[in-house]
Write an enzyme that holds these catalytic residues in place. Structure first.
Site, PDB file in Angstrom:
ATOM      1  N   ASN A 161      45.074  27.129  44.075  1.00  0.00           N
ATOM      2  CA  ASN A 161      43.847  26.958  44.859  1.00  0.00           C
ATOM      3  C   ASN A 161      42.603  26.685  44.018  1.00  0.00           C
ATOM      4  OD1 ASN A 161      44.229  29.660  44.038  1.00  0.00           O
ATOM      5  ND2 ASN A 161      42.859  30.425  45.621  1.00  0.00           N
ATOM      6  N   GLU A 256      45.773  39.568  40.244  1.00  0.00           N
ATOM      7  CA  GLU A 256      44.866  39.329  41.360  1.00  0.00           C
ATOM      8  C   GLU A 256      45.722  38.725  42.456  1.00  0.00           C
ATOM      9  OE1 GLU A 256      43.023  38.054  44.146  1.00  0.00           O
ATOM     10  OE2 GLU A 256      42.414  36.348  42.918  1.00  0.00           O
ATOM     11  N   CYS A 291      41.094  33.665  47.994  1.00  0.00           N
ATOM     12  CA  CYS A 291      41.365  35.076  48.255  1.00  0.00           C
ATOM     13  C   CYS A 291      40.173  35.787  48.888  1.00  0.00           C
ATOM     14  CB  CYS A 291      41.757  35.777  46.956  1.00  0.00           C
ATOM     15  SG  CYS A 291      43.352  35.257  46.317  1.00  0.00           S
TER      16      CYS A 291
END
Length: 485
Positions: A161, A256, A291
């Site tokens: 992303n 993460e 996120c």
């Protein structure tokens, strides 16, 4: 185009082993998420290449650790400058491989420029601290020098992303502390990492300081399990992250993972147009594939009747389409399979009783920005990470209920709280189970130098230059005796 030119275009992009370009007969195709056209062909490392990269990183660990700070800082500054000079080219590459609108790709390059600049600054001052030991009688004439030393080579596993900036957040702090780094980019988006390798190859860093290996996911075990790589920095899905920790239980793993970020509108907030615009934008930027994109919107009942129509209008004003068009706000998801998944989750929520306020349609890999209300808590769009352009609106009667709703997820990365009340701000910080609370804005705000990471299912450790440098190092104490303070 001549046959010779066709051959140049079709020539597979090399990968990087110990700072040198390499290639193999095995290749993968990078395709544009928007229309499926071929973007590039990339060489895939063989097991022998992977072994060479690991061995080179292990061999470079001591030399790189001993490289003077100014040399490491100069190398990082070179990367920062070159990224800035090649912004247009690199932004086009990000859009081609990832599908995000060009406006967001350009911002991503600018952020990576800052990340390497910040890392260069930190490399020059990352030393440690002195500690008095004469605070009791046994420590008289003693002084502690606490320094941070690299744990060893870092495996940087990056997602699709943010194919440049999230790689930068792993590579820059590793090199800043003197740790060799091996980058494993996402198979869908290897081009930005390969460009970064090209720029790093122009520096004076020792051989073995970096490698970029676009191996397929099935070949990752050799990198994950090898004891010569003691640190893994991973950004990606929860399932893959847990698989890494299971496969490498003795390693230092920074993760993460996912999120399900909430934006809370408190009853004292008056600028509803601002809140609607920010939530609409940052629920749908990157097609929701961030996120910390807004997923859940928690609105106090006193604001709901005025706010929700404003939010829907702002979402409907967003432009979808070809991400190379500078006027497009929302591009495609990374592939059609993920777009189909998002479409299915929305349909399931509506079938369970949710109200579709706008969107909900799909064309290829593009999902129209969507707003739902009245979603049952057990529906996937409410309790899991959508990773798509979907907003779920929940109306509550009290702040306590708002915080409870925001905490009602397995994730805890960041939350946004729209309030001007200082007491409410501190209450939110105390009660919200997240790694970061953004007051007066969406949870999607991130300064690249600040600590960034989550709690619960959102991961372990922190990114942000200084925080990542601490994660990639460990403290060593040297006690100096016979010192007159």
């Amino acid at each position: 185009m001549t046959d010779e030119q066709d051959a140049v275009v079709a020539k597979p992009r090399p990968f990087w082993v110990a700072g040198r370009p390499q290639s193999s007969e095995d290749t993968l195709e990078v395709r544009h998420p928007y229309d499926g056209t071929d973007v590039a062909t990339v060489s895939v490392p063989t097991p022998e290449h992977v072994e060479a990269a690991i061995a080179a990183a292990a061999a470079a660990a001591k030399p790189l650790r001993s490289v003077p700070a100014h040399v490491r800082a100069n190398a990082l500054e070179h990367v920062s400058r070159t990224l800035a000079e090649r912004t247009e080219e690199i932004a086009e590459t990000i859009t081609a491989e990832n599908g995000k609108p060009l406006k967001w790709s350009t911002i991503e390059v600018a952020r990576a420029v800052s990340v390497f600049k910040f890392a260069a600054e930190e490399a020059r001052r990352h030393i440690g601290e002195l500690q008095r030991l004469d605070t009791d009688a046994n420590g008289e004439r003693r002084l502690g020098l606490i320094r941070r030393r690299p744990r060893g080579p870092v495996l940087a596993v990056a997602p699709f992303n943010f194919p440049l900036n999230l790689v930068a957040h792993k590579v820059a702090p590793a090199l800043a502390v003197g740790a060799p780094v091996i980058v494993k980019p996402a198979s869908a988006t290897p081009l930005s990492s390969l460009l970064l390798g090209e720029i790093l190859a122009e520096t004076d860093l020792p051989a073995g300081s970096f490698s970029v290996l676009p191996v397929r996911g099935s070949a990752m075990s050799a990198l994950i399990e090898d004891p010569r790589i003691p640190v893994i920095s991973f950004t990606g899905s929860t399932g893959v992250g847990h698989g890494i920790t299971s496969a490498a239980p003795r390693k230092h793993v920074v993760m993460e993972l996912g999120s399900n970020s909430a934006a809370i509108l408190c009853p004292d907030w008056t600028d509803l147009d601002f809140a609607a615009r920010r939530i609409a934008t940052f629920g749908n930027y990157q097609a929701g594939q961030s996120c910390i994109a807004v997923q859940r919107v928690v609105v106090h009942r006193s604001l709901a009747d005025e706010f929700i129509p404003r939010l829907v209008a702002e979402v409907e004003a967003l432009h979808t389409g070809d991400p190379h068009d500078p006027n497009v706000d929302v591009g495609p998801l990374i592939d059609e399979r993920n777009a189909e998944r998002v479409e299915t989750w929305v349909s399931e929520a509506v079938a369970a009783g949710a109200t579709l306020l706008t969107g909900g349609t799909r064309s290829g890999a593009t999902v129209a920005p969507t707003v739902l209300s009245g979603v049952p808590a057990a529906e996937k769009v409410s309790c899991e990470e959508v990773f798509g352009p979907v907003l779920v609106v929940t109306v509550v009667d009290t702040l306590e209920e708002a915080f409870e709703v925001a905490n009602g997820t397995d994730y805890g990365l960041q939350a946004g709280v729209f309030t001007r009340d200082l007491q409410v701000a501190f209450k939110a910080s105390a009660e919200l189970e997240v790694g970061g609370v953004v007051i007066g804005d969406v949870p999607s705000y991130r300064a690249d130098q600040m600590p960034y990471g989550g709690v619960k299912g959102s991961g372990t450790g922190r990114e942000g230059l200084r925080s990542a440098m601490d994660d990639f190092t460990e403290e060593q104490v040297m006690v100096l005796s016979g010192i007159d303070l």
